[in-house]
Design a protein around this motif. Structure first.
Motif, PDB file in Angstrom:
ATOM      1  N   THR A  94       0.802  -1.233   0.000  1.00  0.00           N
ATOM      2  CA  THR A  94       0.000   0.000   0.000  1.00  0.00           C
ATOM      3  C   THR A  94       0.832   1.279   0.000  1.00  0.00           C
ATOM      4  N   ILE A  95       2.147   1.181   0.092  1.00  0.00           N
ATOM      5  CA  ILE A  95       2.959   2.392   0.179  1.00  0.00           C
ATOM      6  C   ILE A  95       2.844   3.208  -1.110  1.00  0.00           C
ATOM      7  N   GLN A  96       2.774   4.512  -0.961  1.00  0.00           N
ATOM      8  CA  GLN A  96       2.707   5.438  -2.087  1.00  0.00           C
ATOM      9  C   GLN A  96       3.789   6.495  -1.938  1.00  0.00           C
ATOM     10  N   GLN A  97       4.291   6.964  -3.068  1.00  0.00           N
ATOM     11  CA  GLN A  97       5.360   7.963  -3.038  1.00  0.00           C
ATOM     12  C   GLN A  97       4.860   9.286  -2.475  1.00  0.00           C
ATOM     13  N   GLU A  98       3.771   9.796  -3.003  1.00  0.00           N
ATOM     14  CA  GLU A  98       3.148  11.055  -2.589  1.00  0.00           C
ATOM     15  C   GLU A  98       4.177  12.201  -2.568  1.00  0.00           C
ATOM     16  N   TYR A 105      11.366   7.515  -1.073  1.00  0.00           N
ATOM     17  CA  TYR A 105      10.376   6.460  -1.311  1.00  0.00           C
ATOM     18  C   TYR A 105      11.057   5.097  -1.422  1.00  0.00           C
ATOM     19  N   GLN A 149       6.525  -3.773  -7.170  1.00  0.00           N
ATOM     20  CA  GLN A 149       6.098  -3.079  -5.952  1.00  0.00           C
ATOM     21  C   GLN A 149       6.608  -1.644  -5.950  1.00  0.00           C
ATOM     22  N   MET A 152       4.609   0.392  -8.671  1.00  0.00           N
ATOM     23  CA  MET A 152       3.183   0.600  -8.361  1.00  0.00           C
ATOM     24  C   MET A 152       2.947   1.816  -7.488  1.00  0.00           C
ATOM     25  N   GLY A 153       3.871   2.124  -6.598  1.00  0.00           N
ATOM     26  CA  GLY A 153       3.648   3.223  -5.677  1.00  0.00           C
ATOM     27  C   GLY A 153       4.118   4.575  -6.172  1.00  0.00           C
ATOM     28  N   ASN A 155       4.287   8.116  -8.161  1.00  0.00           N
ATOM     29  CA  ASN A 155       3.288   9.109  -8.545  1.00  0.00           C
ATOM     30  C   ASN A 155       3.021   9.031 -10.046  1.00  0.00           C
ATOM     31  N   ASP A 156       1.863   9.521 -10.461  1.00  0.00           N
ATOM     32  CA  ASP A 156       1.477   9.463 -11.873  1.00  0.00           C
ATOM     33  C   ASP A 156       2.386  10.311 -12.756  1.00  0.00           C
ATOM     34  N   SER A 159       4.579   8.230 -14.954  1.00  0.00           N
ATOM     35  CA  SER A 159       3.911   7.190 -15.742  1.00  0.00           C
ATOM     36  C   SER A 159       4.668   6.864 -17.022  1.00  0.00           C
TER      37      SER A 159
END
Length: 202
Positions: A94-98, A105, A149, A152-153, A155-156, A159
């Motif tokens: 569930t970790i996200q860079q944000e 990260y 993994q 996936m985390g 940021n867009d 992309s």
């Protein structure tokens, strides 16, 4: 006249329990991580082990006492690994860079991976020289799982480089993907430098 002490005959007894090494002091901290329970027991014990190995020469004098404390801490915080493995797997999934940088990260993810590997280690090959290539395949599989993994985390905003990495015929290793994304991050910072507070205020 009282006899004077001959300093040349005075020697330090390094095996005495009263001997203090120059680096010994009440405020000295072996590790920066503060033990607060099950949550961070594994990284704390790893850091302590490394610190004690580095200072082994003058800490073996307290082996009996240290062993008692060590066994007590282990019995309290390291008896059941199931809940901690579950927590680490959940954090990894569930970790996200944000607001974190790529390096921050990645370092967080790396800490989770390292601790998970410590308490749930992969199997060791016991045969003399693996000839079927299963070990290499397993390591490659582990690398691909960590790579997914990690991607996936993100940021867009990343992309495009993420798609480039996923569309390659052979997935890159984790360190190669990390290096590529660091370069992309650095390029973005040069292309769109942050506006200083003073300029914004004007």
């Amino acid at each position: 006249m009282s006899p004077q002490t001959n300093s040349s005959n005075t020697s330090l007894d390094f095996e005495s329990p009263y001997y203090l090494h120059p680096s010994d002091n009440p405020g000295h901290s072996l590790v920066s991580v503060v033990l607060n329970g099950i949550e961070n027991y594994n990284p704390w014990v790893l850091g302590m082990t490394m610190a004690l190995l580095m200072n082994l020469a003058h800490t073996v004098l307290y082996a009996d006492f240290a062993a008692t404390i060590w066994a007590d801490l282990k019995s309290r915080f390291s008896t059941i690994n199931g809940p901690r493995i579950y927590d680490l797997e959940r954090r990894i999934a569930t970790i996200q860079q944000e607001e974190l940088s790529i390096a921050q990260y990645y370092n967080q993810l790396r800490c989770f991976w390292d601790e998970l590997n410590l308490i749930d280690s992969p199997p060791n090959c016991t045969c003399q020289g693996c000839s079927c290539g299963a070990k290499e395949k397993y390591l490659r599989q582990q690398n691909n799982r960590k790579l997914m993994q990690f991607l996936m985390g993100l940021n867009d905003t990343y992309s495009q480089p993420r798609s480039q990495l996923l569309l390659t015929s052979n997935l890159p290793d984790l360190s190669g993907a990390y290096s590529l994304l660091l370069q992309d991050e650095a390029q973005r910072s040069h292309t769109h430098p942050p506006v200083s507070t003073d300029c914004a205020a004007l």
